[in-house]
Scaffold this active site. Structure first.
Site, mmCIF file in Angstrom:
data_model
loop_
_atom_site.group_PDB
_atom_site.id
_atom_site.type_symbol
_atom_site.label_atom_id
_atom_site.label_comp_id
_atom_site.label_asym_id
_atom_site.label_seq_id
_atom_site.Cartn_x
_atom_site.Cartn_y
_atom_site.Cartn_z
ATOM 1 N N GLY A 146 0.324 -1.096 0.031
ATOM 2 C CA GLY A 146 -0.002 0.137 -0.109
ATOM 3 C C GLY A 146 0.839 0.889 -0.022
ATOM 4 O O GLY A 146 0.222 2.366 0.787
ATOM 5 N N SER A 188 4.639 -5.727 -2.423
ATOM 6 C CA SER A 188 4.534 -4.390 -2.573
ATOM 7 C C SER A 188 5.702 -3.679 -1.374
ATOM 8 O O SER A 188 6.451 -3.815 -0.964
ATOM 9 C CB SER A 188 3.788 -4.014 -3.012
ATOM 10 O OG SER A 188 3.837 -2.727 -3.912
#
Length: 486
Positions: free
Chosen positions: A110, A189
Site C-alpha cells: 500500500g 509491494s
C-alpha cells in the site's frame, strides 16, 4: 457458510491469554489477535510492548489511511473497513488438528500509506487448508503514524510493529499449531519491502527462515536530507499543529500534500535509513545478500507492474520525448533499453512502452538482480513471473493482479475491477497452478509445481525464470542486463 461445515466457537490458550476461534471447512480462524500495545498509551508514536492477556482480541479495524491510489484496480473493500490508531492486529488460520506446521506470515502493501492484513482480500483459509500450513496476516502503522517519531525524526514504526508481530508469533504460534522454527515471511509491494529489509536486520534473526517477495520495488530508503525535506512539507501542511495531537484527518490531509508534491518524482512519505533497522545500503543487493539471515528466497513480479501506477496518465500525454527522458534518467544505456522495449512491443504506444520501462526498472530487473546476488552469496533463489492479463482495458498484468490467484479466494475480490470479466474457470486454473509454488516454498524452501516437481532455481550461469500464464506454467529466459541506474 453452511451450518454443517461450521463448528461452535472454540477457545485456544497461548501463554496467559485465551483466544476465541471459529472452525469452518476444516480450518480454524482466530481473528483480531493483539500482537502488541503502546508502551505509552498516551503517545501515538510510542514503541510497542507485549499485549495485555486481558485484552487478547479486538474487532477488525485498519490503521488510519486515505482511499488507496489503486482502488480503481482493487475495489472498495479496504475503504469500507473501520479505522483505528490501535489496530495492532493479526489474523491466524490453521488446519484443524494442526501441530508443528510451517508458518506463512504475510505483510500487505500500500505504498507505506495504505493497506491492511485483515481486509477480506487476504483470507488465508485456502492456503492453510491446501498447504498444511498456519497462515498469519499482519497490520502495521502507516504513513506519518508509522514513519516519523512525532517531533521530526525518522522512526520506522511500521517496521518495528512488524518486528513486534514476528516476536509475538515466535513466542505463541505453537499454540495454534505452527512451528516457530519454520516461518516464511512474505510480503507484497511495500510489505515485500519491509520483509526484505527485515531479512537483513539482526533484530529479526531467528524469527523467520525464508522470505517470499511479491513485487518488491527497487526503492532505496530516504537519506536524512530527503526525509527532512518531506517532513518539512508535512509539518507545513499541518499548519504548525503538533503531530502528537493533530486530528487523524489533518494528518491524512498533510500526507496527501506531500504525495502531491512528489507526484511523478517518487513516493512522498516512506521509510528512511535509520542506521539501525533500515540500513542506508538496503538496495545494494550485493551487500544485502551477504547480510541476509534467510536460507531461501522466492522473488515474483508481474509482466506489467507499472500499468497500475500510470493509468491516470493520459496515453496522449506520453510521446517519444517523455519516453526518452525516462530511459535516460533510469538506464545507463538508454538506447539498449529502448531497443529491447521496441522489439518486445513493436506496435505499442509510447505510454505502453513507458509502462514496460518502469516495470523493468522498478520491479522485474530488480528481482533478477537480487536473485543473482543471493545465489552468489549461497542463498538459493526462485524467480517467478506472473503473466496473466486482466480484462480491464489498459491494465495488462498489473501490480496486485496475482494476489487473488495467490490466495485462491476470488469471491472476496468480486468487486475488484481488475477481475471484471475474467473467466471463472480460467481463474481457478491459474490459481491452482500459482498457489503450489508458494506453498512448496513455505513447506521446505522449494517452490513446486501442482504435480510436486521442484521449480527450477535461479542459476547465474543460465539465468531463467518460472512463468505463470493463462496457458500453463513454464520457464523463460530473463531480460538481458539492461544496466538500470541504481
Amino acid at each position: 457458510m453452511s451450518a454443517a461445515a461450521t463448528a461452535p466457537m472454540a477457545r485456544i490458550r497461548a501463554g496467559e491469554a485465551l483466544y476465541k476461534a471459529e472452525t469452518h471447512d476444516g480450518v480454524i480462524s482466530v481473528r483480531g489477535v493483539r500482537y502488541g500495545e503502546r508502551l505509552d498509551p498516551s503517545d501515538r508514536f510510542s514503541m510497542l510492548g507485549d499485549p495485555s492477556p486481558e485484552r487478547p482480541q479486538a474487532a477488525a479495524t485498519v490503521f488510519p489511511q486515505a482511499p488507496g491510489s489503486l482502488d480503481w484496480l482493487l475495489g472498495p473493500a479496504l475503504a469500507r473497513m473501520p479505522q483505528s490508531e490501535d489496530s495492532f492486529l493479526l489474523d491466524i488460520w490453521a488446519p484443524v488438528g494442526a501441530k508443528d506446521l510451517p508458518v506463512l506470515v504475510f505483510l500487505p502493501g500500500g505504498a507505506f500509506i495504505s493497506g491492511a492484513g485483515n481486509v477480506r482480500w487476504y483470507d488465508g483459509a485456502r492456503l492453510a487448508r491446501e498447504g498444511g500450513a498456519v497462515v498469519v496476516t499482519v497490520n502495521y502503522r502507516l504513513g506519518a503514524l508509522g514513519l516519523i517519531d512525532g517531533v521530526g525524526g525518522a522512526a520506522n514504526l511500521g517496521a518495528r510493529d512488524i518486528l513486534q508481530a514476528l516476536t509475538w508469533i515466535h513466542r505463541n504460534i505453537a499454540a495454534f499449531g505452527g512451528n516457530p522454527g519454520a516461518v516464511t515471511l512474505a510480503g507484497h509491494s511495500a510489505g515485500a519491502w519491509y520483509a526484505y529489509v527485515l531479512s537483513l536486520a539482526e533484530q529479526a534473526r531467528g524469527l523467520f527462515c525464508r522470505t517470499a517477495l511479491f513485487s518488491l520495488p527497487w526503492q532505496p530508503p530516504l537519506n536524512a536530507a530527503e526525509f527532512t525535506e518531506r517532513f518539512d512539507l508535512f509539518a507545513a501542511a499541518l499548519g504548525g499543529a503538533p503531530q502528537a495531537t493533530a486530528p487523524v484527518g489533518a494528518l491524512l490531509a498533510a500526507q496527501a500534500e506531500v504525495s502531491k508534491a512528489y507526484a511523478g518524482r517518487g513516493l512522498g512519505l516512506m521509510p528512511a535509513a535509520d542506521g539501525e533497522l533500515v540500513p542506508a545500503w538496503a538496495m545494494n543487493f550485493e551487500r544485502a545478500a551477504a547480510a541476509m539471515h534467510v536460507d531461501a528466497l522466492l522473488l515474483s513480479s508481474t509482466d506489467d507492474e507499472a500499468a497500475a501506477f500510470l493509468q491516470a496518465l493520459p496515453v496522449r500525454a506520453v510521446g517519444p520525448e517523455q519516453l526518452a527522458g525516462y530511459l535516460g534518467a533510469h538506464f545507463e544505456a538508454p538506447a539498449e533499453a529502448a531497443s529491447f522495449i521496441n522489439a518486445r512491443h513493436p506496435a505499442a504506444t509510447d505510454h505502453a512502452k513507458l509502462v514496460e520501462a518502469m516495470s523493468l526498472h522498478q520491479f522485474r530487473l530488480a528481482a533478477t538482480e537480487l536473485a543473482d546476488r543471493a545465489a552468489a552469496a549461497g542463498i538459493p533463489a526462485t524467480l517467478l513471473r506472473f503473466s496473466v492479463q486482466s480484462r480491464l482495458e489498459g491494465a495488462g498484468s498489473p501490480h496486485c493482479f496475482e494476489l487473488p490467484f495467490l490466495f485462491g479466494n476470488g469471491q472476496d475480490w468480486q468487486d475488484a475491477p481488475m477481475l471484471e470479466g475474467f473467466p471463472g474457470e480460467v481463474f481457478d486454473d491459474v490459481a491452482d497452478r500459482l498457489r503450489p509454488l508458494l506453498l512448496g516454498f513455505v513447506a521446505d524452501g522449494v517452490a513446486r509445481t501442482p504435480e510436486g516437481r521442484p521449480a527450477p532455481r535461479f542459476d547465474p550461469k543460465n539465468p531463467a525464470l518460472n512463468t505463470v500464464s493463462e496457458t500453463g506454467n513454464g520457464t523463460a529466459v530473463v531480460e538481458p542486463e539492461l544496466h538500470p541506474r541504481r
